[in-house]
Motif scaffolding. Structure first.
Motif, PDB file in Angstrom:
ATOM      1  N   PRO A   8     -31.334 -27.860 -23.939  1.00 13.56           N
ATOM      2  CA  PRO A   8     -30.953 -26.910 -22.890  1.00 13.56           C
ATOM      3  C   PRO A   8     -32.158 -26.468 -22.059  1.00 13.56           C
ATOM      4  O   PRO A   8     -33.243 -26.215 -22.591  1.00 13.56           O
ATOM      5  N   GLY A   9     -31.937 -26.397 -20.749  1.00 12.79           N
ATOM      6  CA  GLY A   9     -33.000 -25.985 -19.835  1.00 12.79           C
ATOM      7  C   GLY A   9     -33.953 -27.081 -19.456  1.00 12.79           C
ATOM      8  O   GLY A   9     -34.706 -26.953 -18.490  1.00 12.79           O
TER       9      GLY A   9
ATOM     10  N   GLY B  20     -17.433 -23.092 -19.054  1.00 15.08           N
ATOM     11  CA  GLY B  20     -17.683 -21.700 -19.407  1.00 15.08           C
ATOM     12  C   GLY B  20     -18.828 -21.086 -18.629  1.00 15.08           C
ATOM     13  O   GLY B  20     -19.441 -21.727 -17.758  1.00 15.08           O
ATOM     14  N   PRO B  21     -19.149 -19.844 -18.950  1.00 22.36           N
ATOM     15  CA  PRO B  21     -20.199 -19.141 -18.206  1.00 22.36           C
ATOM     16  C   PRO B  21     -21.596 -19.698 -18.495  1.00 22.36           C
ATOM     17  O   PRO B  21     -21.827 -20.323 -19.531  1.00 22.36           O
ATOM     18  N   VAL B  22     -22.514 -19.421 -17.586  1.00 21.67           N
ATOM     19  CA  VAL B  22     -23.907 -19.829 -17.766  1.00 21.67           C
ATOM     20  C   VAL B  22     -24.571 -18.899 -18.771  1.00 21.67           C
ATOM     21  O   VAL B  22     -24.533 -17.675 -18.623  1.00 21.67           O
ATOM     22  N   LEU B  23     -25.183 -19.485 -19.800  1.00 19.27           N
ATOM     23  CA  LEU B  23     -25.929 -18.703 -20.791  1.00 19.27           C
ATOM     24  C   LEU B  23     -27.425 -18.718 -20.508  1.00 19.27           C
ATOM     25  O   LEU B  23     -28.106 -17.702 -20.676  1.00 19.27           O
ATOM     26  N   HIS B  24     -27.949 -19.864 -20.099  1.00 14.69           N
ATOM     27  CA  HIS B  24     -29.380 -20.009 -19.851  1.00 14.69           C
ATOM     28  C   HIS B  24     -29.578 -20.884 -18.623  1.00 14.69           C
ATOM     29  O   HIS B  24     -29.087 -22.018 -18.581  1.00 14.69           O
ATOM     30  N   GLU B  25     -30.288 -20.376 -17.635  1.00 14.50           N
ATOM     31  CA  GLU B  25     -30.604 -21.191 -16.461  1.00 14.50           C
ATOM     32  C   GLU B  25     -31.631 -22.257 -16.843  1.00 14.50           C
ATOM     33  O   GLU B  25     -32.475 -22.043 -17.728  1.00 14.50           O
ATOM     34  N   PRO B  26     -31.576 -23.417 -16.185  1.00 19.12           N
ATOM     35  CA  PRO B  26     -32.601 -24.436 -16.443  1.00 19.12           C
ATOM     36  C   PRO B  26     -33.989 -23.926 -16.068  1.00 19.12           C
ATOM     37  O   PRO B  26     -34.145 -23.055 -15.196  1.00 19.12           O
ATOM     38  N   LEU B  27     -34.989 -24.441 -16.741  1.00 20.27           N
ATOM     39  CA  LEU B  27     -36.362 -24.119 -16.375  1.00 20.27           C
ATOM     40  C   LEU B  27     -36.640 -24.634 -14.969  1.00 20.27           C
ATOM     41  O   LEU B  27     -36.058 -25.636 -14.533  1.00 20.27           O
ATOM     42  N   PRO B  28     -37.554 -24.003 -14.231  1.00 22.20           N
ATOM     43  CA  PRO B  28     -37.952 -24.548 -12.932  1.00 22.20           C
ATOM     44  C   PRO B  28     -38.488 -25.965 -13.102  1.00 22.20           C
ATOM     45  O   PRO B  28     -38.976 -26.337 -14.176  1.00 22.20           O
ATOM     46  N   GLN B  29     -38.423 -26.755 -12.025  1.00 20.07           N
ATOM     47  CA  GLN B  29     -38.710 -28.186 -12.154  1.00 20.07           C
ATOM     48  C   GLN B  29     -40.062 -28.472 -12.791  1.00 20.07           C
ATOM     49  O   GLN B  29     -40.169 -29.304 -13.702  1.00 20.07           O
ATOM     50  N   GLU B  30     -41.124 -27.819 -12.323  1.00 23.44           N
ATOM     51  CA  GLU B  30     -42.448 -28.122 -12.864  1.00 23.44           C
ATOM     52  C   GLU B  30     -42.523 -27.778 -14.342  1.00 23.44           C
ATOM     53  O   GLU B  30     -43.021 -28.568 -15.158  1.00 23.44           O
ATOM     54  N   ALA B  31     -42.032 -26.592 -14.699  1.00 20.68           N
ATOM     55  CA  ALA B  31     -42.046 -26.192 -16.110  1.00 20.68           C
ATOM     56  C   ALA B  31     -41.129 -27.086 -16.942  1.00 20.68           C
ATOM     57  O   ALA B  31     -41.443 -27.408 -18.098  1.00 20.68           O
TER      58      ALA B  31
END
Length: 679
Positions: free
Chosen positions: A346-347, A218-229
């Protein structure tokens, strides 16, 4: 090549590629004649991967060896599926000689299929077809008559009979897809069997790639956090989650933030699919019936996320107990534990848990396999794992319980994570060796990263992956930022920290008038300040985990004994000794025990003595430097030299469990120095 050599070569080739089968998953066999030393006649034997082995690293010792005529004769006494479990014990009567490894539940499949070579594998692409709602039609569409669909059946003797019948009825087939489970292939030669296995796997891969929907989750709801965060948030969450996952039994953690995991958790369908659980028996035996999934967006405040995880954990335990009650019979083994093995955030990624690092890591790898399976099944059809009742029958199978009973007794520090400062040499290295030998995972923190890495590699030399036993962290304990980063590395490596050894130290032997302010500051910075920083940062983790723990200070006889030319070192060690008392009083309410060890005269292997301290002390006492250890021994009551291993033994004694109600204690490890007796 002999039949066994061919079998091992095929197993290694197939098992070394994760696309073909998961770690310790699947099995392979070969049949050939060999001489029976009792009769002197040839007898037909089967060599098959034993229970619990791994194809990629299989050795001859990991093979079960059976008389084929006796296994086939079991068909005449097979009592039916209701008494399926009895057949595994019957295999014991079919072993040739000592029989090698314990036969697995899949032994019948290999023996009864009329082919000299058989492979049973758990490839993600094959299980995707096996778990698709229209798996039978897909199998025919993808493979035609070359591969036959077998409806789901629990592994065992009847499944072996089913596949043998299918092989007999379809003489041109090269293998089959086992509903909800995996694939099986066969061949007249080992090479043909391997080709057929790879043909099935690669054909399924190509079909999914060419015909599957591009966004099956399905569609993306939340992008992953940036690597450091992302990694910062993981380190904040992991100790709390590990403590929750250790409600029934202490667990080691593993963190995974691979693209497959992050993409799955970013998509709209992940809650629905995760709730369905995994399907292949190898998967859910390690991941449990379903994961715990945090239902908050990646940018939710930390305290909100932690509070929600606690709520979800309580609900998970209730749901798991209800699952057990729904399906348990009077003969079922007791419920093993209601905590999740997989936690999805998630994320951020996936936290997986197990009794040791390898078990935790492999559980995570199996859930990545499950994600790949769900992606393939959803791309072509609808993911439909085996029914919950069937999962329970396997999870609480008598045969699985018997496998668990065969496991060796856990070592005293199994499930514990230790952080040892100054771990690259001397007392620190000896302590790390002892803790690892007793079952702990170890983080070696040292300013000399290369030295710490060398010891870590030594500790993990015999492990499947050295990092499952020990990792190194470069850290100057005088730096708040570096200590915080080292603790973060420990959390991300093993899920948390349970046992802290404040060992980093140095010494400069100077008289009062020769001691400079820099001399004073350096020794207090490393030992007093360094121990404080390490204890403070690890205490945060210990408190968040909520499962207790140990902090041990390697202090010194000089903390209580006044000697010449030693003002800065002795004062710094006295500071450490009192930190033990202060922290024992403060942290006891959290179940955290704080104790100290006062060594003396540890010359051999000591980084401090090798860096000039030994030469200085030898000059003070008027002895040759190489005889300093002997000198120290002669002034003790026991007349014995103190070694780093003696200090390590004291750390083990304090932390292994027998002194579980002892805190605030200082143990002398000095072979008896009366002037340093504690009063």
């Amino acid at each position: 090549m002999t039949a066994v050599e061919e079998l091992l070569a095929r197993a290694h080739a197939l098992g070394s590629d994760p696309r073909n089968t998961n770690f310790a998953g699947g099995n392979a066999s070969a049949k050939a004649t060999a001489n029976d030393p009792v009769t002197g006649h040839d007898v037909e034997l089967m060599w098959v991967k034993g229970s619990g082995g791994d194809l990629g690293t299989l050795t001859a010792a990991g093979l079960a060896v059976l008389r084929l005529d006796r296994v086939k004769a079991l068909v005449d006494v097979y009592p039916g599926v209701d008494r399926e479990d009895e057949m595994v014990t019957a295999f014991d009567y079919c072993l040739h000689g000592k029989g090698g490894a314990a036969p697995s539940i899949d032994t019948a499949m290999h023996a009864l299929v009329d082919a000299p070579h058989v492979d049973h594998l758990h490839p993600d692409s094959g299980i995707a077809i096996a778990t698709a709602a229209d798996g039978p039609a897909l199998t025919e569409r993808i493979f035609g008559a070359r591969v036959v669909w077998v409806p789901w059946r629990r592994p065992g003797f009847q499944l072996g009979l089913d596949i043998a019948a299918i092989k007999a009825a379809h003489p041109d087939a090269i293998g089959c897809v086992l509903g909800g489970h995996g694939v099986t292939a066969w061949g007249e030669s080992s090479q043909e069997c391997e080709r057929n296995s790879l043909d099935i796997i690669r054909t399924a891969e190509r079909y999914i790639a060419e015909h599957g929907r591009p966004d099956p989750f399905g569609p993306v709801l939340h992008e992953p956090l940036p690597q450091e965060a992302r990694r910062r948030r993981a380190a904040e969450l992991l100790p709390v989650v590990r403590g929750l996952a250790s409600t029934d039994a202490r667990q080691v953690g593993h963190y995974t933030d691979t693209p497959e995991v992050l993409d799955f958790l970013s998509r709209a369908e992940h809650p629905r699919l995760a709730a369905l659980g995994t399907s292949c028996p190898d998967h859910f035996l390690r991941t449990k019936v379903a994961p715990l999934v945090l239902d908050l967006p990646p940018d939710a405040p930390l305290e909100e996320a932690l509070a929600r995880l606690r709520e979800l954990h309580a609900r998970y335990r209730e749901d798991y107990a209800a699952y057990y009650q729904r399906h348990a019979t009077p003969d079922s083994p007791p419920m093993r534990g209601a905590d999740p093995a997989i936690v999805l955030v998630p994320g951020v990624g996936m936290f997986s848990f197990g009794k040791d690092k390898q078990t935790a890591r492999v559980a995570g790898e199996f859930y990545v396999n499950a994600i790949n399976v769900m992606r393939g099944a959803e791309a072509l059809s609808t993911y439909q794992p085996i029914p919950e009742a069937e999962k329970f029958r396997i999870e609480y199978w008598d045969l699985e319980e018997a496998k668990l009973r065969r496991l060796p007794k856990p070592k005293p520090l199994a499930g514990r994570v230790a952080l040892v400062t100054g771990g690259g040499s001397g007392i620190g290295a000896a302590t790390a060796r002892r803790l690892a030998a007793e079952g702990a995972c170890v983080v070696l923190a040292d300013r000399d990263l290369a030295a710490a890495e060398k010891v870590a590699a030594e500790l993990g030399a015999t492990a499947h992956r050295p990092q499952d036993v020990a990792v190194a962290a470069g850290v100057d304990v005088t730096s708040e930022e570096q200590v915080q980063e080292a603790v973060r590395q420990a959390v991300l490596a093993f899920g948390g920290v349970d046992l802290v050894v404040n060992n980093a130290g140095l010494s400069l032997s100077r008289s009062l008038l020769e001691t400079t302010l820099d001399d004073w500051d350096l020794q207090h910075d490393v030992m007093a300040r360094g121990s404080f920083l390490v204890s403070r940062e690890t205490a945060r983790v210990l408190i968040d985990q909520g499962i207790g723990g140990d902090i041990v200070y390697i202090s010194s006889k000089n903390a209580v004994f006044a000697g010449p030319n030693n003002v800065a070192y002795g004062a710094a060690k006295a500071d450490q000794a009192h930190q033990v008392r202060l922290l024992a009083a403060e942290l006891g309410g959290h179940g955290i025990r704080v104790n100290g060890i006062n060594p003396d005269g540890v010359v051999r292997g000591s980084g401090i003595f090798a860096s000039g301290w030994g030469a200085n002390r030898a000059a003070v006492y008027g002895v040759e430097e190489e005889k300093l250890g002997e000198f120290y021994a002669q002034r003790t009551l026991l007349k014995q030299e103190v070694l780093p291993e003696h200090v390590a033994a004291a750390v083990f004694a304090l932390t292994a469990g027998d002194l579980r109600v002892t805190t605030g204690l200082h143990i002398p490890v000095d072979a008896g120095v009366a002037a340093a007796f504690l009063r």
